[in-house]
Scaffold this motif. Structure first.
Motif, mmCIF file in Angstrom:
data_model
loop_
_atom_site.group_PDB
_atom_site.id
_atom_site.type_symbol
_atom_site.label_atom_id
_atom_site.label_comp_id
_atom_site.label_asym_id
_atom_site.label_seq_id
_atom_site.Cartn_x
_atom_site.Cartn_y
_atom_site.Cartn_z
ATOM 1 N N ALA B 44 0.700 -1.160 -0.011
ATOM 2 C CA ALA B 44 0.003 -0.104 -0.044
ATOM 3 C C ALA B 44 0.944 1.096 -0.011
ATOM 4 O O ALA B 44 0.397 2.219 -0.607
ATOM 5 C CB ALA B 44 -0.996 0.099 1.460
ATOM 6 N N ALA B 45 2.037 1.272 0.732
ATOM 7 C CA ALA B 45 2.775 2.270 0.801
ATOM 8 C C ALA B 45 3.390 2.362 -0.510
ATOM 9 O O ALA B 45 3.843 3.737 -0.998
ATOM 10 C CB ALA B 45 4.042 2.374 1.867
ATOM 11 N N ALA C 111 -0.281 4.449 5.535
ATOM 12 C CA ALA C 111 -0.111 5.296 7.042
ATOM 13 C C ALA C 111 0.341 4.331 8.042
ATOM 14 O O ALA C 111 1.363 4.562 8.655
ATOM 15 C CB ALA C 111 -1.244 6.038 7.345
ATOM 16 N N ILE C 112 -0.288 3.045 8.226
ATOM 17 C CA ILE C 112 0.104 2.257 8.793
ATOM 18 C C ILE C 112 1.607 1.721 8.683
ATOM 19 O O ILE C 112 2.516 1.672 9.667
ATOM 20 C CB ILE C 112 -0.892 0.992 8.925
ATOM 21 N N PRO C 173 -2.969 10.578 -1.234
ATOM 22 C CA PRO C 173 -1.970 11.494 -0.226
ATOM 23 C C PRO C 173 -2.588 12.235 1.196
ATOM 24 O O PRO C 173 -2.210 12.066 1.967
ATOM 25 C CB PRO C 173 -1.232 12.515 -1.141
ATOM 26 N N ILE C 174 -3.915 12.767 0.763
ATOM 27 C CA ILE C 174 -4.593 13.531 1.969
ATOM 28 C C ILE C 174 -4.964 12.206 2.905
ATOM 29 O O ILE C 174 -4.736 12.336 4.064
ATOM 30 C CB ILE C 174 -5.869 14.052 1.399
ATOM 31 N N THR C 178 -3.268 12.505 6.688
ATOM 32 C CA THR C 178 -4.203 12.483 8.030
ATOM 33 C C THR C 178 -4.328 11.262 8.710
ATOM 34 O O THR C 178 -4.414 11.464 9.923
ATOM 35 C CB THR C 178 -5.484 13.011 7.422
ATOM 36 N N SER C 179 -4.216 10.323 8.111
ATOM 37 C CA SER C 179 -4.353 8.916 8.958
ATOM 38 C C SER C 179 -2.983 8.969 9.587
ATOM 39 O O SER C 179 -2.890 8.469 10.784
ATOM 40 C CB SER C 179 -4.281 7.799 7.939
ATOM 41 N N ALA C 180 -1.860 9.141 8.827
ATOM 42 C CA ALA C 180 -0.632 8.936 9.585
ATOM 43 C C ALA C 180 -0.430 9.933 10.818
ATOM 44 O O ALA C 180 0.067 9.342 11.941
ATOM 45 C CB ALA C 180 0.530 9.477 8.680
ATOM 46 N N GLU C 181 -1.238 11.184 10.599
ATOM 47 C CA GLU C 181 -1.201 12.186 11.926
ATOM 48 C C GLU C 181 -1.808 11.408 13.038
ATOM 49 O O GLU C 181 -1.433 11.388 14.090
ATOM 50 C CB GLU C 181 -1.886 13.561 11.579
#
Lengths: 307, 396, 316
Positions: B44-45, C111-112, C173-174, C178-181
């Motif tokens: 996914a990344a 993000a995970i 990307p948004i 936001t998920s990473a934050e």
């Protein structure tokens, strides 16, 4: 015994070496820690079947930076071992390397040997998850999960795949952690609502719910008031017959009160780049360390003359 | 000490057999499962890298055809962007883009920064909790709505009413003063002496803004309420009807306000409270603290906010496409009061024809060439902004 | 003599009091403050004027035939009774589906990975830079990508899936950022506590990180959804404007529509604004369509913002 007296006057390293040499001779010496006033130190020798951890020349790095160097320690089963020293001396770092919590820091790396009941903990085949199920940990700040009290305690068994008999595990763990009477009527309440001392006992209950052999406690009382601290110390004495406990504390009185053996860590500063590396200065029985330390630095620290 | 009975389900640690390397290795199925899950997250990344690569590939592939096949000698100075007939004059698009960006930032800069300062330094918790979401609603307004608003409101009610000359005077004054301010600021930044002069400069900005606002009201009043249509004679005051770059630019500026405000506010919020307390402890008033302590400390972040705003304004498509006053081709213009096509609007209008982009010769490729230029410009701006943001992070 | 002393003293006292209680006007401070407030005020005023203007423009449609307008279709005359936005709503609904199905899972998973797994190496850094820069790429450039990937390969036919995937890529990307934050805000004590009792990484993610970060992730997802629904430029590039999405096989929503030409709410608005030059009645229709779009988008945004504020307050 006499041999021990002489060996203890040697350097730390020498002492450990000599202890190893004489292990077989004094294996059957009874460790009697109920004696209130100890004139003779408890022997340092540990029989093989009672040896839980054996750290040899253990160093922990963060990237290029060596946080702790050359630690040699032997931890005995069903004893409480305290690690003391000034802040920044790496005692917590050493403790965390004992159940591979340092793996969570990407740059952390361990050199030297750390045997857990004869198995190299840092063997590449070893799964840290398995290690942590056998060697539990209680942290400096109480860190209950934002779940119910019941779910907090049942968390470990659940992730280990246990589905049946959770009620019994929760009950017995809370009883062992001396929390059952206070929370038995509100097991489904959020754990966040407990007091600091209760939260810390909950953390202990959570740790012992997975049925570990060793408990690592990283300054478990530093965020608690004296009454809650006394409660935890009592608790440690109660559960000591079942677990081997390592405790990091900044409180010398606490170490003196609860532990059988104590390791004193200190810091050496590299003048060139101002980097601080921790090292184990002295490791011996608590009685000896606090009454008659071999190393001058230990003496200075426990008498409050530490600079 | 409480009497604790331990049920037989849990016995002492003697119950466990001695660990072996195998028992500490854990079940292999668990390791496999963990590895599998990790690989899912990892792929996914990787998608983001794939998208970036695809964007670059698609842009470069088509744009390179344009770059190598076009006769550059012919294109420069052709006085217009008529891609369907093979007239590709880049300055036409670039100058329009510049006009729109500058005017948009004249709107978004002061309003965004001012809002941020008020929210961060002055507003009480409750006011903040109420006003900040309002700004966030503005941030969520789709650009087509601003396009509509620019065309049907800003253009007739604001731009045309104040008139070409009124705007020229005001605009010129504003630009000159801003250039002076930024220039002075930059010079002091180089000299590393950024503490004191900001108060003076902000006072100038404040005075200027009040002057400009008064001027605007005055001109509007003269043009409309004092109502002498003789004054607003067509050839003196008139602007292009049905949209012009200026109206579109104001629309773009409105879209950019929340962005500038939120990035500036982050920068102000990252200034440690100790600085404010220390300043107040020395007997400074709120104003002095804000202007001489907080703003200089947050200057990198505020610069980043402006750069990000510029990048956003440069990339905004729909507002200019709808309210910019040019259909699918444009004459060269350097006046904000004419119709024009920015790079983005040029691309959009090229794609809306009935022949669906498949025009003659290099029409399709020209789309990608303009896209590549836009991509490179915004990328450079974003990288520059990122540098400034990380500078704030390093400081505190 | 005594009087003057007393007078002098009280004068001094008053001065000090003035100073302390700021009775002496802090003109600079007050004017600066009100200037900053007016900047915020003007920004909010613009928003109000915008909303009022749109309502006024669309009122003739909204007040008389709103239900017909929502179910109606695109027409060539603004006076037509059947004029409406059903195709635009349907297209926007499909876009929301694409974003939900593609961007949310991929974005949250990425993000995970970045927050929980990624080692500190060149590849991670590259991914991080790629995401940050993608978030700043103008939307129209994504349109070029969609045109290149889906339309050119399809003989120049623009289809629903082209628009849907393009917008899903645009907001990815948004979602990641936001998920990473939200994931970064999970206290490390929770992670440590869970790892400390022998949880695996997946256990920790599943039982601690996702539940804790869920509100933040949901907020970011809703914001990106509203962004996708309001976005027009990439759709124009992939050719939505000439498309018309029609009900297939008697049902309003059908999977067969994926390969059809399509339109979306913002595109309907753009089209009508352009038509208004020829037929001024379309301006009112565009205004009414904007009111509907704004209602959708503002609703999503408000839910997202309220949700975030609620959880922020709850956690102190």
């Amino acid at each position: 015994m006499v041999g021990l007296r002489t060996s203890s006057k040697k350097t730390l390293k020498g002492q450990l070496v000599s202890a190893e040499e004489t292990t077989t001779e004094v294996a059957d010496v009874e460790v009697d820690r109920t004696v209130d006033v100890i004139k003779e130190p408890v022997p340092m020798e540990i029989a093989d079947e009672d040896l839980v951890f054996k750290a040899s020349d253990l160093s922990v790095f963060y990237g290029d930076f060596r946080a702790v160097r050359n630690v040699d320690m032997r931890i005995k089963r069903n004893e409480i071992t305290a690690l003391i020293g000034p802040s920044g001396c790496g005692k917590s770092t050493v403790l965390r390397s004992f159940n591979r919590m340092n793996d969570l820091i990407p740059t952390a790396r361990v050199e030297g040997e750390l045997l857990y009941q004869g198995v190299d903990l840092y063997d590449e085949r070893v799964d840290p998850v398995e290690v942590r199920r056998r060697i539990g940990m209680v942290f400096q700040k109480p860190n209950p999960f934002p779940k119910s009290i019941y779910d907090n305690v049942a968390y470990g068994p659940r992730v280990a795949g246990r589905k049946k008999g959770l009620d019994d595990v929760v009950e017995s763990s809370l009883k062992k952690a001396a929390l059952w009477e206070e929370v038995k009527d509100r097991l489904n309440d959020s754990a966040i609502g407990l007091s600091g001392g209760q939260q810390q006992r909950l953390s202990i209950a959570r740790a012992i719910a997975v049925d570990p052999e060793v408990l690592l406690m990283d300054e478990p009382c530093s965020a608690l008031d004296p009454i809650a601290t006394a409660r935890i110390e009592e608790l440690m004495a109660e559960i000591k017959d079942e677990y081997t406990i390592l405790i990091v504390t900044h409180n010398m009185q606490q170490a003196a009160r609860v532990s059988d053996r104590t390791g004193f860590f200190s810091v050496e500063v590299d003048e060139e780049n101002d980097r601080r590396t921790g090292l184990l200065v002295e490791y011996t029985t608590t009685e000896k360390l606090f009454s008659n330390p071999d190393d001058e630095r230990t003496e200075n620290y426990i008498t409050g003359r530490f600079g | 000490m409480a009497n604790i009975s331990i049920p037989p389900t849990l016995v002492g640690s003697a119950r466990r057999e001695r660990p072996t390397i195998e028992s500490l290795a854990g079940p292999r199925s668990r390791a496999r499962k963990e590895k599998f899950i990790r690989s899912i997250f990892f792929s996914a990344a990787l998608v983001s890298i794939a998208i970036s690569a695809l964007i670059v590939i698609s842009l470069v592939r088509e744009a390179s055809v344009f770059i190598f096949e076009i006769e550059w000698a012919q294109t420069w100075g052709q006085n217009g962007w008529f891609p369907r007939t093979g007239t590709y004059d880049m300055p036409t698009l670039l100058v329009s883009s510049l006009i729109v960006t500058v005017v948009a930032m004249l709107v978004a800069g002061p309003l965004g920064l001012g809002s941020a300062i008020y929210l961060s330094e002055y507003a009480s918790r409750r006011t903040r909790a109420f006003l900040k979401p309002v700004l966030e609603v503005l941030a969520g307004v789709p650009s087509v709505v601003l396009g509509f608003f620019a065309l049907f409101f800003i253009s007739p009610q604001v731009i045309e009413r104040i008139g070409r000359n009124g705007w020229w005077v005001i605009g010129a004054v504003m630009v000159v003063v801003y250039v002076l301010l930024v220039g002075g600021w930059a010079r002091r930044l180089v000299k590393r002496d950024i503490e004191t002069p900001i108060a003076v400069q902000l006072k100038r900005v404040a005075t200027l803004t009040v002057l400009v606002a008064t001027g605007l009201v005055l001109i509007w009043w003269v043009n409309n309420v004092a109502g002498s249509s003789d004054v607003a004679s067509p050839d003196f005051f008139s602007v292009k009807r049905s949209g012009q770059l200026a109206a579109a630019a104001v629309g773009v500026g409105i879209l950019t306000i929340p962005l500038v405000a939120s990035v500036s506010e982050d920068a102000l919020a990252s200034v440690p409270d100790e600085l404010r307390t220390a300043s107040a402890g020395l007997g400074a008033r709120k104003f002095t603290t804000t202007v001489q302590v907080v703003l200089p400390a947050a200057v990198s972040g505020i610069v980043a906010a402006f750069i990000i705003g510029i990048s956003r304004a440069l990339g905004e498509t729909m507002v200019v496409f709808m309210a910019g006053g040019a259909a699918d081709a444009a004459q060269f213009t350097s006046s904000p009061f004419d119709g024009g096509l920015t790079m983005t609007a040029g691309m959009a209008s090229l794609a809306t024809g009935t022949d669906n982009v498949v025009g003659e010769g290099l029409t399709f490729q020209s789309l990608y060439f303009v896209g590549l230029v836009l991509f490179v410009l915004t990328l450079a701006l974003n990288i520059a902004a990122g540098r400034f943001v990380s500078r704030v992070r390093e400081q505190y | 003599m005594a009087l003057t002393t007393v007078g002098g003293a009280s004068n001094a006292t008053r001065r000090v009091e003035d100073e302390i209680f700021r009775r002496g006007r802090d003109l600079k401070g007050t004017s600066f403050r009100s200037l900053m407030l007016s900047a915020l005020g003007v920004s909010i005023l613009i928003l109000i004027v915008l909303i009022v203007d749109v309502f006024v423009d669309g009122w003739s449609v909204l007040s008389t035939r709103l239900p017909d307008f929502i179910t109606g279709t695109l027409r060539s005359q603004s006076s037509s009774d059947a004029l409406g936005i059903s195709q635009g709503l349907l297209g926007s609904l499909w876009i929301a589906v694409f974003v939900t199905v593609l961007s949310f899972p991929i974005g949250v998973a990425a993000a995970i990975y970045l927050e929980e797994y990624a080692p500190r190496n060149l590849l991670t850094k590259t991914i991080d830079i790629a995401i940050r820069n993608l978030a700043g790429v103008p939307s129209v450039v994504y349109g070029l990508l969609g045109l290149f990937l889906f339309v050119q390969t399809n003989n120049g036919n623009s289809t629903l899936y082209a628009g849907g995937i393009t917008l899903a890529i645009l907001v990815l990307p948004i979602v990641v950022i936001t998920s990473a934050e939200a994931i970064r805000a999970v206290p490390s004590s929770l992670r440590q506590g869970a790892y400390g009792v022998g949880a695996t990484k997946w256990d920790v993610i599943r039982t601690q990180i996702l539940p804790f970060a869920a509100p933040g992730i949901l907020t970011g997802s809703l914001l990106s959804l509203s962004r996708a629904v309001g976005e027009a430029a990439p759709l124009i590039l992939v050719g939505a404007i000439t498309g018309r999405l029609a009900p297939r096989g008697g049902s309003f929503v059908s999977l067969d529509q994926l390969g059809d030409r399509f339109t979306a709410m913002p595109i309907v608005i753009v089209g009508w604004v352009q038509e208004s030059g020829r037929d001024p009645g379309f301006a009112a229709a565009a205004g009414a369509a904007i009111v509907v779009l704004l209602a959708l988008v503002v609703m999503m945004n408000s839910v997202a913002v309220t949700l975030r504020n609620y959880f922020e307050n709850k956690r102190g």
